[in-house]
Design a protein around this motif. Sequence first.
Motif, PDB file in Angstrom:
ATOM      1  N   UNK A  59       0.849  -1.179   0.000  1.00  0.00           N
ATOM      2  CA  UNK A  59       0.000   0.000   0.000  1.00  0.00           C
ATOM      3  C   UNK A  59       0.884   1.228   0.000  1.00  0.00           C
ATOM      4  N   UNK A  60       0.283   2.350  -0.320  1.00  0.00           N
ATOM      5  CA  UNK A  60       1.051   3.585  -0.291  1.00  0.00           C
ATOM      6  C   UNK A  60       0.327   4.708  -1.002  1.00  0.00           C
ATOM      7  N   UNK A  61       1.061   5.789  -1.182  1.00  0.00           N
ATOM      8  CA  UNK A  61       0.575   6.950  -1.922  1.00  0.00           C
ATOM      9  C   UNK A  61       1.296   6.946  -3.260  1.00  0.00           C
ATOM     10  N   UNK A  62       0.520   6.920  -4.351  1.00  0.00           N
ATOM     11  CA  UNK A  62       1.141   6.904  -5.677  1.00  0.00           C
ATOM     12  C   UNK A  62       1.608   8.301  -6.045  1.00  0.00           C
ATOM     13  N   UNK A  63       0.679   9.221  -6.197  1.00  0.00           N
ATOM     14  CA  UNK A  63       0.987  10.612  -6.525  1.00  0.00           C
ATOM     15  C   UNK A  63       0.063  11.499  -5.721  1.00  0.00           C
ATOM     16  N   UNK A  64      -1.242  11.258  -5.929  1.00  0.00           N
ATOM     17  CA  UNK A  64      -2.237  11.940  -5.092  1.00  0.00           C
ATOM     18  C   UNK A  64      -3.303  10.959  -4.623  1.00  0.00           C
ATOM     19  N   UNK A  87      -9.675   7.570  -6.226  1.00  0.00           N
ATOM     20  CA  UNK A  87      -9.822   8.132  -7.579  1.00  0.00           C
ATOM     21  C   UNK A  87      -9.923   9.654  -7.572  1.00  0.00           C
ATOM     22  N   UNK A  88      -9.062  10.321  -6.820  1.00  0.00           N
ATOM     23  CA  UNK A  88      -9.072  11.781  -6.803  1.00  0.00           C
ATOM     24  C   UNK A  88      -8.332  12.317  -8.025  1.00  0.00           C
ATOM     25  N   UNK A  89      -8.730  13.487  -8.467  1.00  0.00           N
ATOM     26  CA  UNK A  89      -8.037  14.143  -9.579  1.00  0.00           C
ATOM     27  C   UNK A  89      -6.686  14.657  -9.085  1.00  0.00           C
ATOM     28  N   UNK A  90      -5.666  14.513  -9.919  1.00  0.00           N
ATOM     29  CA  UNK A  90      -4.314  14.928  -9.557  1.00  0.00           C
ATOM     30  C   UNK A  90      -3.896  16.143 -10.377  1.00  0.00           C
ATOM     31  N   UNK A  91      -3.036  16.976  -9.791  1.00  0.00           N
ATOM     32  CA  UNK A  91      -2.435  18.035 -10.597  1.00  0.00           C
ATOM     33  C   UNK A  91      -1.410  17.378 -11.518  1.00  0.00           C
ATOM     34  N   UNK A  92      -0.950  18.052 -12.550  1.00  0.00           N
ATOM     35  CA  UNK A  92      -0.057  17.424 -13.533  1.00  0.00           C
ATOM     36  C   UNK A  92       1.218  16.804 -12.944  1.00  0.00           C
ATOM     37  N   UNK A  93       1.842  17.483 -11.988  1.00  0.00           N
ATOM     38  CA  UNK A  93       3.070  16.939 -11.379  1.00  0.00           C
ATOM     39  C   UNK A  93       2.773  15.633 -10.649  1.00  0.00           C
ATOM     40  N   UNK A  97       3.853  11.338 -11.422  1.00  0.00           N
ATOM     41  CA  UNK A  97       4.375  10.412 -10.412  1.00  0.00           C
ATOM     42  C   UNK A  97       3.423   9.230 -10.265  1.00  0.00           C
ATOM     43  N   UNK A  98       2.147   9.521 -10.158  1.00  0.00           N
ATOM     44  CA  UNK A  98       1.130   8.474  -9.997  1.00  0.00           C
ATOM     45  C   UNK A  98       1.178   7.469 -11.142  1.00  0.00           C
ATOM     46  N   UNK A  99       1.246   7.945 -12.356  1.00  0.00           N
ATOM     47  CA  UNK A  99       1.306   7.063 -13.524  1.00  0.00           C
ATOM     48  C   UNK A  99       2.538   6.167 -13.463  1.00  0.00           C
ATOM     49  N   UNK A 100       3.681   6.742 -13.147  1.00  0.00           N
ATOM     50  CA  UNK A 100       4.926   5.963 -13.085  1.00  0.00           C
ATOM     51  C   UNK A 100       4.846   4.883 -12.009  1.00  0.00           C
ATOM     52  N   UNK A 101       4.351   5.237 -10.839  1.00  0.00           N
ATOM     53  CA  UNK A 101       4.279   4.278  -9.724  1.00  0.00           C
ATOM     54  C   UNK A 101       3.307   3.149 -10.041  1.00  0.00           C
ATOM     55  N   UNK A 102       2.082   3.490 -10.389  1.00  0.00           N
ATOM     56  CA  UNK A 102       1.071   2.458 -10.619  1.00  0.00           C
ATOM     57  C   UNK A 102       1.400   1.581 -11.822  1.00  0.00           C
ATOM     58  N   UNK A 103       1.934   2.177 -12.866  1.00  0.00           N
ATOM     59  CA  UNK A 103       2.299   1.394 -14.050  1.00  0.00           C
ATOM     60  C   UNK A 103       3.436   0.429 -13.719  1.00  0.00           C
ATOM     61  N   UNK A 104       4.440   0.906 -13.021  1.00  0.00           N
ATOM     62  CA  UNK A 104       5.592   0.062 -12.690  1.00  0.00           C
ATOM     63  C   UNK A 104       5.186  -1.088 -11.778  1.00  0.00           C
ATOM     64  N   UNK A 105       4.390  -0.812 -10.760  1.00  0.00           N
ATOM     65  CA  UNK A 105       3.955  -1.878  -9.856  1.00  0.00           C
ATOM     66  C   UNK A 105       3.060  -2.879 -10.573  1.00  0.00           C
ATOM     67  N   UNK A 106       2.175  -2.400 -11.428  1.00  0.00           N
ATOM     68  CA  UNK A 106       1.229  -3.285 -12.123  1.00  0.00           C
ATOM     69  C   UNK A 106       1.905  -4.143 -13.192  1.00  0.00           C
TER      70      UNK A 106
END
Length: 136
Positions: A59-64, A87-93, A97-106
């Motif tokens: 578990x953790x925080x991906x980006x937001x 499923x909160x909306x994230x700012x671009x930064x 980060x969120x995309x990189x974390x979730x994609x890499x783990x998945x």
Amino acid sequence: MKTTIAATTALLLTACSGGLKVVESDLQHHHWNLAAINGVAVNAELNSDLEIGEHFTINGMAGCNRFFGSATLEQNRLQADPLASTKMACDPEAQKVETAVLQTLSEGATVNNEGRQLELVGEQYTLTYQLADRMN
């Protein structure tokens, strides 16, 4: 000569399989803070992190968004089962980060564990985590 080669091969295979168990125990029950993606520092204020618990619950925080689920570790490769997340909306930064974390783990990543530094090397992203002082 053949006996020596066979014995050496058996020792190497035993050492490799034993090394994997050390990696498992070194990863579990720790809290890791994301420090960099592909060698570029991550904004620490995002608080992106990863916790690996008993039986490889993660578990953790991906980006937001928070994520949670389970993973496996086979042949030094960490692979998350389908992860659940908020499923909160994230700012671009944070979204990058969120995309990189979730994609890499998945997709799965090769694990390089050097004590206080954990590196997850995926197809597109390399995530570098630092060991936190204690698990929250």
